[in-house]
Design a protein around this motif. Structure first.
Motif, short mmCIF file in Angstrom:
data_model
loop_
_atom_site.label_atom_id
_atom_site.label_comp_id
_atom_site.label_asym_id
_atom_site.label_seq_id
_atom_site.Cartn_x
_atom_site.Cartn_y
_atom_site.Cartn_z
N LEU A 112 30.55 185.98 98.09
CA LEU A 112 31.30 186.97 97.32
C LEU A 112 32.54 187.42 98.08
CD1 LEU A 112 28.47 189.38 96.08
CD2 LEU A 112 29.54 187.50 94.81
N SER A 113 33.57 187.76 97.33
CA SER A 113 34.75 188.41 97.90
C SER A 113 35.26 189.41 96.87
CB SER A 113 35.84 187.39 98.24
OG SER A 113 36.26 186.70 97.07
N ALA A 114 36.00 190.39 97.33
CA ALA A 114 36.51 191.43 96.42
C ALA A 114 37.94 191.79 96.79
CB ALA A 114 35.62 192.67 96.46
N THR A 115 38.76 192.01 95.78
CA THR A 115 40.15 192.41 95.99
C THR A 115 40.49 193.55 95.04
OG1 THR A 115 40.87 190.73 94.39
CG2 THR A 115 40.92 190.13 96.73
N THR A 130 38.35 193.49 91.73
CA THR A 130 37.90 192.21 91.18
C THR A 130 36.95 191.56 92.17
OG1 THR A 130 39.94 191.87 89.95
CG2 THR A 130 38.59 189.92 90.40
N VAL A 131 35.74 191.27 91.71
CA VAL A 131 34.73 190.63 92.55
C VAL A 131 34.64 189.16 92.14
CG1 VAL A 131 32.36 190.74 93.40
CG2 VAL A 131 33.48 192.81 92.56
N SER A 132 34.85 188.26 93.10
CA SER A 132 34.86 186.83 92.81
C SER A 132 33.65 186.12 93.43
CB SER A 132 36.14 186.18 93.35
OG SER A 132 37.28 186.75 92.72
N ILE A 133 33.11 185.15 92.67
CA ILE A 133 31.97 184.35 93.11
C ILE A 133 32.48 182.98 93.55
CG2 ILE A 133 29.77 183.31 92.42
CD1 ILE A 133 29.77 185.46 90.11
N ALA A 165 31.73 183.72 87.31
CA ALA A 165 32.92 183.40 88.10
C ALA A 165 33.48 184.65 88.78
CB ALA A 165 33.98 182.74 87.24
N SER A 166 33.73 185.70 87.99
CA SER A 166 34.25 186.94 88.56
C SER A 166 33.87 188.11 87.65
CB SER A 166 35.77 186.88 88.73
OG SER A 166 36.40 186.80 87.47
N SER A 167 33.97 189.30 88.21
CA SER A 167 33.63 190.50 87.46
C SER A 167 34.56 191.62 87.91
CB SER A 167 32.17 190.89 87.71
OG SER A 167 31.81 192.05 86.97
N THR A 168 34.87 192.52 87.01
CA THR A 168 35.70 193.69 87.34
C THR A 168 34.80 194.88 87.60
OG1 THR A 168 37.54 192.90 86.00
CG2 THR A 168 37.50 195.24 86.55
#
Length: 212
Positions: A112-115, A130-133, A165-168
């Protein structure tokens, strides 16, 4: 008078080395080279296989060549193994060697990463991350998100949740939430897999309304 040639044979195998991942299989071709009028069939066996691996020859016995099929198990230990192929015909015995390299199977997983890494908002306002997988090893499952570390009076939700894929992550701050810097830990769960990533939330005091 020259003595009559003695029927005999030699063995060779190609390729000299094969690599597989745990649970997969491969093949080698074993060739018989006759001499002295040798025409008999040769029976093959192999030694040196790692644990959980199997081997078979087709045809067996053979008169010209045979395909050795090697299968490994998901628990076969990774490493390089010297396999000795033995051919027997009557009183004649010959060997040839090949190498089998077993590589670890790729594990299906994600990270996971988040921006952005940090957001600053005033009391009573809201913001998003935004959290990305990032999948690996063929991972395609959905990940369910949660967050910890929110200050009092704050709320958070994810859209979508679960996500592929990603989540807000939508964060709302109450008017009475204490100002300060907060480390938020975002957790993603999929089956038995759990991973986290962190972001910072900075809450600043709301400016008082100017006097009319």
């Amino acid at each position: 008078v020259n003595p009559a040639p003695v029927p005999d044979f030699t063995l060779s195998a190609t390729p000299a080395s094969q690599s597989v991942v745990q649970g997969a299989g491969t093949t080698y071709t074993v060739s018989i080279t006759p001499s002295g009028g040798f025409t008999a069939a040769v029976i093959f066996t192999v030694s040196g296989l790692p644990g959980g691996a199997t081997a078979s020859f087709s045809p067996n016995p053979a008169t010209a060549s045979s395909t050795m099929t090697v299968g490994t198990g998901t628990a076969t230990p990774p490493g390089s193994y010297a396999l000795t192929i033995t051919g027997v015909s009557g009183t004649l015995t010959h060997t040839t060697s090949v190498t089998l390299t077993v590589n670890p199977a790729t594990v299906s997983d994600f990270s996971l990463s988040a921006t952005p890494a940090s957001q600053t908002i005033v009391q009573g306002a809201g913001t998003t991350y935004t959290v990305s997988i990032a999948p690996s090893g063929g991972f395609t499952a959905a990940v369910t998100f949660s967050v910890s570390g929110l200050p009092g009076g704050a709320t958070a939700s994810f859209s979508p949740n679960p996500a592929n894929a990603s989540s807000t992550m939508i964060v709302g701050i109450g008017a009475t939430t204490s100002s300060g810097s907060y480390a938020l830990t975002i957790t993603g769960v999929s089956g038995t897999l759990t991973h986290t990533t962190s972001v910072t939330l900075v809450v600043i005091p709301r400016r008082p309304s100017p006097l009319g």
